[in-house]
Enzyme design. Structure first.
Site, PDB file in Angstrom:
ATOM      1  N   CYS A  63       0.895  -1.320   0.168  1.00  0.00           N
ATOM      2  CA  CYS A  63      -0.165  -0.044  -0.051  1.00  0.00           C
ATOM      3  C   CYS A  63       0.941   1.319  -0.183  1.00  0.00           C
ATOM      4  O   CYS A  63       1.800   1.472  -1.021  1.00  0.00           O
ATOM      5  CB  CYS A  63      -0.863  -0.162   1.135  1.00  0.00           C
ATOM      6  SG  CYS A  63      -2.243   1.235   1.062  1.00  0.00           S
ATOM      7  N   HIS A  87      -3.496  -4.906   0.644  1.00  0.00           N
ATOM      8  CA  HIS A  87      -2.942  -5.581   1.939  1.00  0.00           C
ATOM      9  C   HIS A  87      -2.843  -6.962   1.828  1.00  0.00           C
ATOM     10  O   HIS A  87      -4.071  -7.902   2.225  1.00  0.00           O
ATOM     11  CB  HIS A  87      -3.893  -5.149   2.972  1.00  0.00           C
ATOM     12  CG  HIS A  87      -3.690  -3.586   3.377  1.00  0.00           C
ATOM     13  ND1 HIS A  87      -2.458  -3.170   4.032  1.00  0.00           N
ATOM     14  CD2 HIS A  87      -4.116  -2.539   2.705  1.00  0.00           C
ATOM     15  CE1 HIS A  87      -2.549  -1.735   4.137  1.00  0.00           C
ATOM     16  NE2 HIS A  87      -3.580  -1.520   3.267  1.00  0.00           N
ATOM     17  N   GLU A 125      -1.673  -8.919   3.982  1.00  0.00           N
ATOM     18  CA  GLU A 125      -1.689  -9.405   5.426  1.00  0.00           C
ATOM     19  C   GLU A 125      -2.901  -9.625   6.168  1.00  0.00           C
ATOM     20  O   GLU A 125      -3.193 -10.244   7.043  1.00  0.00           O
ATOM     21  CB  GLU A 125      -0.785  -8.428   6.214  1.00  0.00           C
ATOM     22  CG  GLU A 125      -1.432  -6.928   6.520  1.00  0.00           C
ATOM     23  CD  GLU A 125      -0.939  -6.220   5.535  1.00  0.00           C
ATOM     24  OE1 GLU A 125      -0.802  -6.454   4.338  1.00  0.00           O
ATOM     25  OE2 GLU A 125      -1.122  -4.815   5.587  1.00  0.00           O
TER      26      GLU A 125
END
Ligand code: XMP
Length: 520
Positions: free
Chosen positions: A86, A176, A178
């Site tokens: 990001c 993202h 994660e």
């Protein structure tokens, strides 16, 4: 030499994203050591050869204001693989000759991206149609591809959703990976750390335990510590961790608030005093808590009263023990996120968790919170590494304010007794039917309304019992557990037949959000 310096690691440079700890967690769960440093503190001269890869986190900053914040740009001159996420993707692009600007359309939430080209980073990431669902959260975007980079994937609004410079091993993703919402995010992170950085597994719950013990010793030195032990998973793990780290310098204080589950005091005393031989002080403050909570029905007031009373008890005992400098607590990462408001705005505070937001500012003891960067399942693994029994480790979470927040309205001894029984029957039934471990958290609550019922030939006018059982990964989001009708029927009958004071049972079918797990 500290444990950190010896270990090969992935360095995570934090630019203030609320997901930075999640990146670290994803790497830990692969058995790899990682370290988070703020972008303000990291210096290129400290990037040694134990660092096998760098991840640049997301964050609320704007790349075009790069001169306003500190970041040692020489870091990208090091010959180390980098993955930018990001904001990290944007800064990596900018520093390599790309351009970043505010995008016409903001992308928030789930977005489909399309594969344009193969790359080692995306092995097994896309489906057969070369598509994947990812979680985006950005208002800026890369508008000109940096020099020597190629496009690996695009979305409708982000042409450069995944980019790479294969030679330099630089990778940027606008989304993202994660967060669990990104379909194959874990695979992408694994490809980066194992296939690109070529780091080997070197991190286990045992290493985690040793590192935390080392850190606690360093903070505490020769001082005494009191630990607020509730008997729940988190405080039990903290107590046992500190027991291993500092032994008799630890004094656990177990406060019976009168708002505990049935038989809880006995179980805690048996385990910690008799079995683990921990210094344990038992304080029966039942009367004091009930007196202070009398006629209080506002949830935040209840929480503040309980939090303050806890602290004054701890301070009183700290004085008695003498030379106590620290208070240890089992605060976890999700507690911090929800209580402190990650964005910094006042309005996003949800509740004052009694062990975080409820602390009075003038508290004299310093805090030791060794679990504050961990998630619940990681704490359970750590507990097992510390030889805590399965029974303790697999216990459902129980909030510090206890039954007080499972009893909307005013608190009375009569209501507490009814609720303790209902909760006991519910939890016992879950255990008997082997459902307890399938469920993340379950409890009974007593609602402040009476309704009419009929038992035998008689009219009853009694309380309403609410049952809540949820599934969750970390308590931050949750869904209700889908019981079979036979179980719900059985437990409803059992509670009504055995407990005087309840004549109706309801099951809570809301998820979080929009509800929270507790009622208050
Ligand atoms: P909520 O109700 O915020 O709960 O969705 C999320 C998780 O946190 C627990 N909880 C607390 N734990 N002190 C604690 O130690 C508190 O004040 C507190 N309030 C909520 C809750 O039981 C659930 O697991």
């Amino acid at each position: 030499m500290s444990l950190d310096k010896k270990l090969n690691k992935i360095l995570i440079i934090d630019f203030g994203s609320q997901f930075t700890q999640l990146i670290a967690r994803r790497i830990r769960e692969q058995g790899v050591f990682s370290k988070i440093v703020s972008h303000k503190k990291v210096k290129s001269k400290n990037i040694d050869n134990s660092i096998k890869g760098i991840i640049l986190s997301g964050g609320p900053l704007n790349v075009y204001e790069i001169n306003k914040y500190s970041f040692d740009r020489k870091i990208i001159k090091k010959e180390i693989p980098i993955l930018g996420i990001c904001f990290g993707h944007q800064i990596l692009s900018k520093l390599n000759g790309g351009r970043v600007k505010q995008s016409k359309y903001r992308e928030f939430g789930l977005v489909k991206i399309n594969k344009k080209k193969d790359s080692i980073l995306i092995k097994n990431f896309f489906n057969r149609e070369n598509k994947s669902k990812v979680w985006m959260s950005h208002a800026d975007q890369v508008s000109k591809l940096p020099k020597n980079f190629t496009v690996i994937a695009s979305s409708q609004n982000s042409k450069f959703a995944i980019i790479e410079n294969k030679k330099k091993k630089f990778y940027g993703v606008q989304f993202h990976p994660e967060v669990t919402h990104t379909e194959n995010g874990k695979k992408l992170i694994n490809n980066f750390i194992f296939l690109i950085c070529k780091i080997k597994k070197n991190w286990s719950p045992k290493d985690q335990k040793l590192k935390l013990i080392q850190e606690v010793r360093k903070i505490v030195e020769k001082n005494k510590v009191i630990c607020a032990l509730s008997g729940g998973v988190d405080s039990s793990v903290v107590a046992q961790l500190l027991n291993k780290a500092i032994g008799k310098k630890l004094y656990c204080i177990f406060v019976n608030t009168g708002l505990l589950r049935k038989n809880e005091e006995m179980q805690v005393l048996k385990t910690f005093k008799k079995k683990l031989k921990i210094n344990l002080i038992y304080v029966n403050a039942e009367k004091e808590f009930l007196r202070k909570l009398k006629n209080i029905s506002d949830p935040e007031k209840k929480r503040k009263i309980i939090g303050n009373l806890f602290i004054s008890i701890f301070e009183k005992y700290a004085k008695k023990i003498k030379n106590v400098k620290f208070l240890a607590q089992g605060t976890l990462y999700p507690d911090l996120i929800e209580s402190k408001s990650v964005t910094g705005s006042q309005t996003s505070k949800i509740k004052s968790h009694h062990n975080v937001g409820g602390l009075p500012k003038k508290m004299k003891l310093k805090l030791v919170e060794p679990l504050k960067y961990l998630f619940k399942d990681e704490v359970r693994k750590l507990g097992s590494e510390l030889n805590l029994s399965k029974e303790i480790i697999s216990r459902h979470p129980f909030p510090g304010p206890g039954l007080a927040i499972r009893m909307p309205g005013i608190i009375t001894k009569e209501k507490i007794n009814i609720l303790k029984e209902a909760d006991f029957y519910f939890i016992q039934a879950l255990k008997d039917q082997n459902l307890y471990n399938e469920i993340w958290q379950a409890y009974a609550a007593l609602l402040p309304v009476k309704t009419v019922g009929v038992m035998g030939d008689n009219r009853t006018y009694e309380y309403l019992c609410l049952l809540r059982a949820i599934t969750s990964e970390d308590g931050m989001t949750a869904d209700f557990y889908d019981f079979k009708k036979t179980f719900i029927q059985m437990i409803s009958n059992k509670i009504i037949n055995n407990i005087r004071g309840i004549n109706r049972v309801v099951y809570d079918i809301t998820s979080k959000p929009p509800s929270t797990i507790e009622l208050e």
